[in-house]
Structure formats: structure tokens, C-alpha cells
Scaffold this active site. Structure first.
Site, short mmCIF file in Angstrom:
data_model
loop_
_atom_site.label_atom_id
_atom_site.label_comp_id
_atom_site.label_asym_id
_atom_site.label_seq_id
_atom_site.Cartn_x
_atom_site.Cartn_y
_atom_site.Cartn_z
N GLU A 137 21.48 -80.79 17.87
CA GLU A 137 20.82 -80.24 19.11
C GLU A 137 19.85 -81.22 20.20
O GLU A 137 19.00 -81.00 20.46
CB GLU A 137 20.13 -79.11 18.74
N GLU A 165 26.57 -73.04 14.25
CA GLU A 165 25.41 -72.35 13.66
C GLU A 165 25.58 -70.90 14.25
O GLU A 165 25.05 -70.92 14.99
CB GLU A 165 24.37 -72.84 14.11
#
Ligand SMILES: *[C@@H]1O[C@H](CO)[C@@H](O)[C@H](O)[C@H]1NC(C)=O
Ligand SMILES: *[C@@H]1O[C@H](CO)[C@@H](O)[C@H](O)[C@H]1NC(C)=O
Ligand SMILES: *[C@@H]1O[C@H](CO)[C@@H](O)[C@H](O)[C@H]1NC(C)=O
Ligand SMILES: *[C@@H]1O[C@H](CO)[C@@H](O)[C@H](O)[C@H]1NC(C)=O
Ligand SMILES: *[C@@H]1O[C@H](CO)[C@@H](O)[C@H](O)[C@H]1NC(C)=O
Ligand SMILES: *[C@@H]1O[C@H](CO)[C@@H](O)[C@H](O)[C@H]1NC(C)=O
Ligand SMILES: *[C@@H]1O[C@H](CO)[C@@H](O)[C@H](O)[C@H]1NC(C)=O
Ligand SMILES: *[C@@H]1O[C@H](CO)[C@@H](O)[C@H](O)[C@H]1NC(C)=O
Length: 644
Positions: free
Chosen positions: A180, A260
């Protein structure tokens, strides 16, 4: 098992280059992965080996296999494996290669999230605290000292991992680079390119390298890099079409991947327990699979932040010991209603494996255990800090002391008589200080919350602050989370000087056992941080003991607990929501009594009620609690991935 064994034989015996007979790659034309040349879609689940005792890895992996998963996804926490610069640990519960071998034996592929940064609600997002020895270091950027440390670590980690790549007859199909990164402020493409080259150098050109970011343009802007396959993450209730169209901004062709997909959510001390209904998770999972997309369920099993491994968010909020996550397998590996609901969805899209699902492990209520006070921290300094204090005019941080976790005692002397004088600092305490004067408790200072305290005592008295590191920030731009007294403290107008700082090696002292001190101090409304011990035997005549259990803390306030020297983590029933700690059976023995050690930081029940803890057979993760604030909304899923 066969595949890996064959590889070991080849590698050990023949020394000739192995011609790649297996492949895993991206088919851009057909928008899918190709495994051995055939279109392949994976359904994966996250499991962090660092949050589960090695003893239970196989059980958890088998349950994941039986849910119909093709793959597991795991993070590699750098700080778990390199506790000090150049000191590596890959043994016992940190034996990553053993974990990979087990996954392979069970028939699960592995998606490896190699870091260096992992977030993961793990201390400092997996980055070692010793990186902060250079105070001005810019983490996750081209800062030359940061890159040098990353380079040294990857030179150790990646060659080990190369052995386990799918192409080399191992289970690893894909390797994530960073994590991320688009949510981080630095937006340093030179850094991402450096990582890409490093990963390619050690892993070769065949393995699929990828990145993961929030499913919007703004995150993908700094998170994606040409040559790293760009994937997205999003949770239940999201518009799946819209989320994948964000991935299409950076990857117009290739497989759709949600790296995710949230099955539940994390908790913070002092905030309500999070749970997401199975039906909501099942519905979106089905939509993702109907899109033909690849998915990883984060978490499939959350596990436990044993010891000091939990992270924190900002404004400072630490995560509790349990990382149950309301996942399909509970913290203790139990099969939940969510497990069966998601298995049913998976079964609509592929054949489920035949055979029995390993059952939920039984739990045992060993009952109450009486504890006795060993002594106050300040009475046990010879055991806790054998090398004695470090003297310094101004306070030193944990990193300057080269103690990265736990607790440090800061002591100075009052230079004059004080009566209700204000001890103050805006942001000196990271994260919580238990303050006393000559053994008389004065109160608590807490980061962002309690910044002032009245101090009373005579000139020459010891002013003691036991400072707790409650876990380093794991997300956002404030990863440079120094611990201890990080700024000067003032008493009235005066800066406090001439500190004696005791690094505390509590884990070693607990393992070696204390020489008991009988405290002469009278019981009072407040207490100084103190140790308590007790022991209990596993009942004989009952088959299959020891079994897993949960530890409950009736009347206790906040502290840390060990069983047979194993650091189970922090308890804080006064704040919640977690009221019980998971105790895995592998740390218990039946041949002799089991020892419990508690460091209670605030107030024990021992003066007024029963001095005991209790083993129960059910967890309580959603107990009543002292709500810290009404800011829980700030951390809803949307904002969680929102701009910093
Ligand atoms: C390595 O990690 C294991 C598992 O946590 C631990 O038991 C062991 O003591 C560590 N080894 C060293 C040398 O610190
Ligand atoms: C989901 O997003 C797509 C594409 O942005 C849009 O066309 C569709 O109307 C959305 N669906 C819902 C239910 O909002
Ligand atoms: C400080 O307090 C002590 C005890 O009350 C007293 O004996 C002493 O004289 C005081 N010192 C000063 C400088 O006021
Ligand atoms: C300190 O004591 C004074 C006088 O009793 C009181 O008004 C004040 O609230 C106290 N301050 C703190 C931070 O406890
Ligand atoms: C503490 O105060 C001294 C004297 O003002 C100053 O030199 C020093 O930098 C301060 N330390 C910190 C960590 O702020
Ligand atoms: C175990 O606990 C009992 C009290 O419950 C105590 O008498 C005994 O000394 C303890 N044993 C050890 C080894 O601490
Ligand atoms: C418990 O503590 C006692 C006394 O220190 C020690 O002899 C015993 O080995 C410990 N038991 C375990 C299981 O570690
Ligand atoms: C906590 O969870 C249990 C089990 O899911 C449930 O029965 C109970 O009602 C919950 N308690 C609170 C306060 O939400």
C-alpha cells in the site's frame, strides 16, 4: 511434499541448473494468470505465521485447505527476523522456511508479501525500530541509510525465498513488493524501482512481482510501478465493478486481483469490538468470484499479537493482543459459522477438497489460580536491570538505549520540596508512564490523553516514571515512532535533569525467576507497578490435556502476562474490549506446575478482593469497556484507506 523433495534432491545432488518445468505467469491477452500454461484463478487466505505458534501452523493450514483455498498469503515481518542489526532469527516460531514447506506439503500455494514494510497492525509495520538510530531517517524512501539496511536484509531473505518459488518447485507463486505504498506520503518512485531491481536480482525474472493499493486512482498513483503487477484491496459492501475498474486504470489488461478482501476488522484498546456479519462478507465474495477475479481473504485467521508485537494507529491508539479479526477461523483456530458460510460460497465456484475438516481444538477451564506479590518493579531492579542505570542529563529514548520493546524506568531526584506541582509535557511520553515518588504512586501520564500530573514529595526523593512502549505506529506517515521519554519533562517551570535510566530486561528476568522481595509498603489506593506469580497443575486423569484455554483477569487493571516464561501479551480489562487472552496448549506442561507471572502496572485486586486470575474455556473480545472517545467513525473502512 513430493515437489519439494524432488527439488531438494536435485539441488543437493546434481548441482546442474534446473530447467524450469513449472511456470506461473500473467496472460495479458486473456486477463488471467497462467499456471503451467493453463488459465488459473486463485482463492487465497491470509495467515501470519508470526501470530500463530509453530505448533499450530499445520492445523491452521489444513483448515484453510479444506475451506477450498488454493493459496495462502503471508507477510514477512522484518523486525521479527532481524531483532538487532545483522542478527537474524529464523528458528522455532520464526522458521519461515518450515512454514513454506508445510504449506507445500498440504497443497497450498503461497503469495509472499516480503515487505520491507507490511503495515499488518504489527509493530512499526514490520520495520525494525533500530532503523530509528538515525533520527532523521525517512522510512520507505530513497534515504540512503534506509536503502542500505533494506539491501542487507533482502540479501538474507530473498535468496532463501528463491528456493521456494513455484518455478523452482516450491509453493510461492507471487511476491509482493512493499505494501500500500500509495497510501504513504513519500511517493518516491526511485525507492520502488530500487526494490523492484533488488527483488529481480535475487528472485530472477520469472516470478510475478506485484503491488497492492486501495481501489481508487489516488492510491494507485504512487503505489503502482511499471514492471510490478498492480492489484487492489477492498472490503465487503464495496461496489465490486467500480473497485476493479480502478485496477483497470493501471492494469488495462491482466487478471483482476483483490489482495485484501476484509473478512472482519481490527480492534483498538478503548474502542468497540469490530465484527462483520458473514452474510455481508459472503455476498461480496460471491460477486468477486462471479467477476472471475482472484481474491485473498484478509484475514482467514488473524491469530495473536504475542509479546509486544501489536502496532498502533494515529492519533495514537494501540491495537490489543488478540488479532482475531472476526475472521473465518477464530484467533484460536476454531471453525466459525463464517468459515462454513464462505466455504459454501467457494464451493459454488470450484470443487471443494474431499475429506474431514480438522475439528476445533477443545478448550479447558483450568479455573482460578491464586497469585502472590513478588515485589514492586523498583524493588526488583537488580533482577530486572543487572547492568544498572545509564546516567544522562536529558532523557534518552528506547532506541538510544538499544532496548526496543517493553518497559524502561526513568528516575530523577526532586531538587526541592514539591506540593502538588505540575509535571507536564505535551508529547514527551511514548506511550504511558506510571509515576511515583519514593514508592508513593502519583498517577499516570498517557500519550495524547493525560499530559499533566500533580507531584508531591520532598527534596532528594526519587521521581520514578516506568514508561511503557505500547506498540509502534504501523500505518501512515508517523512510523518514526520513538519510545520512552522522547522530550524533556518539566516540573513546575523547571526542566527535569540528571536522569538514571534503567533498561529493563523483563522477559529474561521472568524466565530466570525472581528472588522474592517482601514489600514493607502498606496497601494504598494506588499501587506501584508490581510483579505477581502463581502456579497451577494440569489435572491428571482427564484425557488429552493440556488443552488451549483463555486467561481472564478479574479485578486487574492493565499489564503484561507470561506463562512458563512465554510472553502472552498485554491485558487491559479496565479498557477493553478484549477481556481474555488466548493461551495455546503448547506452552503448558503436565509434568510439573505451570508458572504465571504478571506485571500489573496500575492496580491489582490483591489488597481488597481475591488475588487470582482465572482460566476459562471461552474468549471475551467484546467486553464492556471504558470508551476512549466517540471517534470510532474516523476509522471506518472508507476512511481507513483514505488519504493521510
Ligand atoms: C529466535 O526466536 C525464537 C522464537 O521466538 C525464540 O524462541 C529464540 O529464543 C530466538 N533466538 C534467539 C537467539 O534470540
Ligand atoms: C457500481 O459501479 C458501476 C461502475 O462504476 C456502476 O455502473 C453501477 O451502477 C454501480 N452499482 C451500484 C449498485 O451502485
Ligand atoms: C522540605 O520538607 C522537609 C520535610 O517536611 C523539611 O524538613 C525541609 O525543611 C523542607 N525543605 C525545604 C527547603 O523547605
Ligand atoms: C492538581 O491539584 C490541584 C489542587 O488540588 C487541582 O486543582 C488540579 O486539578 C490538580 N491537577 C491535576 C492535573 O491533577
Ligand atoms: C532538553 O532541554 C535541553 C536544554 O534546553 C535541550 O538542549 C535539549 O535539546 C532538550 N532535549 C529534547 C529531547 O528536547
Ligand atoms: C506454587 O503455588 C503454591 C501456592 O498455590 C505455593 O505454595 C508454591 O510455593 C508455588 N510453587 C512455586 C514453585 O512457585
Ligand atoms: C516454574 O518455576 C519453578 C520455580 O522457579 C521452576 O522450578 C519450574 O521449572 C518452573 N516450571 C516451568 C514449567 O517452567
Ligand atoms: C459479545 O459476543 C458474544 C458472542 O458473540 C455475544 O453473545 C454477546 O452478546 C456480545 N456482547 C456484547 C456486549 O456485544
Amino acid at each position: 511434499m513430493l515437489a519439494l523433495t524432488l527439488f531438494h534432491l536435485l539441488a543437493a545432488g546434481f548441482g546442474s541448473p534446473i530447467t524450469s518445468q513449472r511456470s506461473f505467469e500473467i496472460d495479458y491477452a486473456r486477463n488471467c494468470f497462467l499456471k503451467d500454461g493453463k488459465p488459473f484463478r486463485y482463492i487465497s487466505g491470509s495467515i501470519h505465521y508470526s501470530r500463530i505458534p509453530r505448533f499450530y501452523w499445520k492445523d491452521r493450514l489444513l483448515k484453510m485447505k479444506m475451506a477450498g483455498l488454493d493459496a495462502v498469503q503471508t507477510y514477512v515481518p522484518w523486525n521479527f527476523h532481524e531483532p538487532e542489526p545483522g542478527v537474524y532469527n529464523f528458528t522455532d516460531d520464526r522458521d519461515l522456511e518450515y512454514f513454506l514447506k508445510l504449506a507445500d506439503e498440504i497443497g497450498l500455494l503461497v503469495i509472499l508479501r516480503a515487505g520491507p514494510y507490511i503495515c499488518a497492525e504489527w509493530d512499526m509495520g514490520g520495520l525494525p525500530a533500530w532503523l530509528l538510530e538515525k533520527e532523521s531517517i525517512v522510512l520507505r524512501s530513497s534515504d540512503s541509510d534506509y536503502l542500505a539496511a533494506v539491501g542487507r536484509w533482502m540479501r538474507v531473505l530473498l535468496p532463501k525465498m528463491k528456493f521456494y518459488l513455484y518455478q523452482n518447485w516450491g509453493p510461492i507463486i507471487m511476491v509482493q513488493v512493499e505494501n500500500e505504498y500509495g497510501s504513504y506520503f513519500a511517493c518516491d518512485f526511485h525507492y520502488l524501482r530500487y526494490l523492484k531491481n533488488l527483488f529481480r536480482q535475487y528472485l530472477g525474472n520469472e516470478v510475478v512481482l506485484f503491488t497492492t493499493d486501495g481501489a481508487t486512482k489516488v492510491f494507485l498513483r504512487c503505489g503502482a510501478l511499471q514492471g510490478l503487477y498492480s492489484t487492489v484491496d477492498f472490503g465487503p459492501g464495496t461496489n465490486v465493478t467500480a473497485a476493479f475498474s480502478a485496477q483497470r486504470l493501471t492494469e488495462p489488461q491482466g487478471p483482476l486481483v483483490n489482495s485484501e478482501f476484509y473478512t472482519g476488522w481490527l480492534d483498538h484498546w478503548g474502542h468497540p469490538h469490530n465484527a462483520i456479519p458473514s452474510s455481508v462478507v459472503a455476498k461480496t465474495l460471491s460477486e468477486i468470484l462471479a467477476h472471475g477475479a482472484n481474491v485473498n481473504l484478509y484475514m482467514f485467521i488473524g491469530g495473536t499479537n504475542f509479546g509486544y508485537w501489536n502496532g498502533a494507529n494515529t492519533p495514537y491508539m494501540a491495537q490489543p493482543t488478540s488479532y482475531d479479526y472476526d475472521a473465518p477461523l477464530s484467533e484460536a483456530g476454531d471453525l466459525t459459522e463464517k468459515y462454513f458460510a464462505l466455504r459454501e460460497v467457494i464451493g459454488m465456484y470450484k470443487d471443494l477438497p474431499k475429506g474431514p475438516i480438522p475439528p476445533t481444538t477443545p478448550k479447558f477451564a483450568y479455573g482460578e489460580v491464586k497469585l502472590m506479590k513478588v515485589g514492586m518493579v523498583t524493588e526488583l531492579l537488580n533482577d530486572l536491570s543487572p547492568s544498572g542505570p545509564i546516567k544522562s542529563i536529558y532523557p534518552l529514548t528506547f532506541v538510544q538505549l538499544k532496548q526496543y520493546f517493553g518497559y524502561v524506568l526513568y528516575r530523577t531526584k526532586l531538587s526541592r520540596n514539591c506540593s502538588k506541582e505540575i509535571l507536564f509535557s505535551l508529547d514527551a511520553i511514548h506511550d504511558r508512564a506510571y509515576v511515583s515518588v519514593d514508592g508513593i504512586p502519583q498517577g499516570i501520564l498517557e500519550r495524547n490523553k493525560l499530559l499533566k500530573l500533580n507531584i508531591t514529595g520532598n527534596a532528594g526523593a526519587n521521581l520514578d516514571l516506568l514508561v511503557e512502549n505500547m506498540g509502534r505506529v504501523n500505518y501512515g506517515r508517523y512510523n518514526n515512532d520513538f519510545k520512552g521519554l522522547i522530550l524533556n519533562l518539566t516540573l513546575a517551570q523547571d526542566i527535569l535533569l540528571d536522569w538514571e535510566i534503567y533498561p529493563l530486561d523483563i522477559d529474561r528476568a521472568v524466565q530466570e525467576g525472581f528472588s522474592p522481595k517482601i514489600s514493607g509498603k502498606k496497601a494504598s489506593a494506588y499501587e506501584e507497578p508490581s510483579f505477581y506469580t502463581g502456579n497451577f497443575s494440569i489435572p491428571s486423569g482427564i484425557p488429552d490435556l493440556p488443552q488451549d484455554t483463555y486467561l481472564k483477569f478479574p479485578g486487574w487493571t492493565k499489564g503484561q502476562v507470561w506463562i512458563n516464561g512465554f510472553n502472552l501479551g498485554r491485558y487491559w480489562p479496565a479498557r477493553g474490549p478484549q477481556l481474555t487472552l488466548f493461551v495455546p496448549s503448547n506452552i503448558l506442561v503436565s509434568s510439573s506446575p505451570n508458572n504465571i507471572t504478571i506485571l500489573e502496572l496500575e492496580k491489582s485486586p490483591c489488597g481488597t478482593q481475591n488475588c487470582l486470575v482465572e482460566f476459562v474455556d471461552k474468549p471475551i473480545l467484546n467486553g464492556t469497556l471504558l470508551y476512549e472517545s466517540s471517534s470510532e467513525k474516523l476509522f471506518s473502512k472508507d476512511l481507513w484507506l483514505g488519504p493521510i
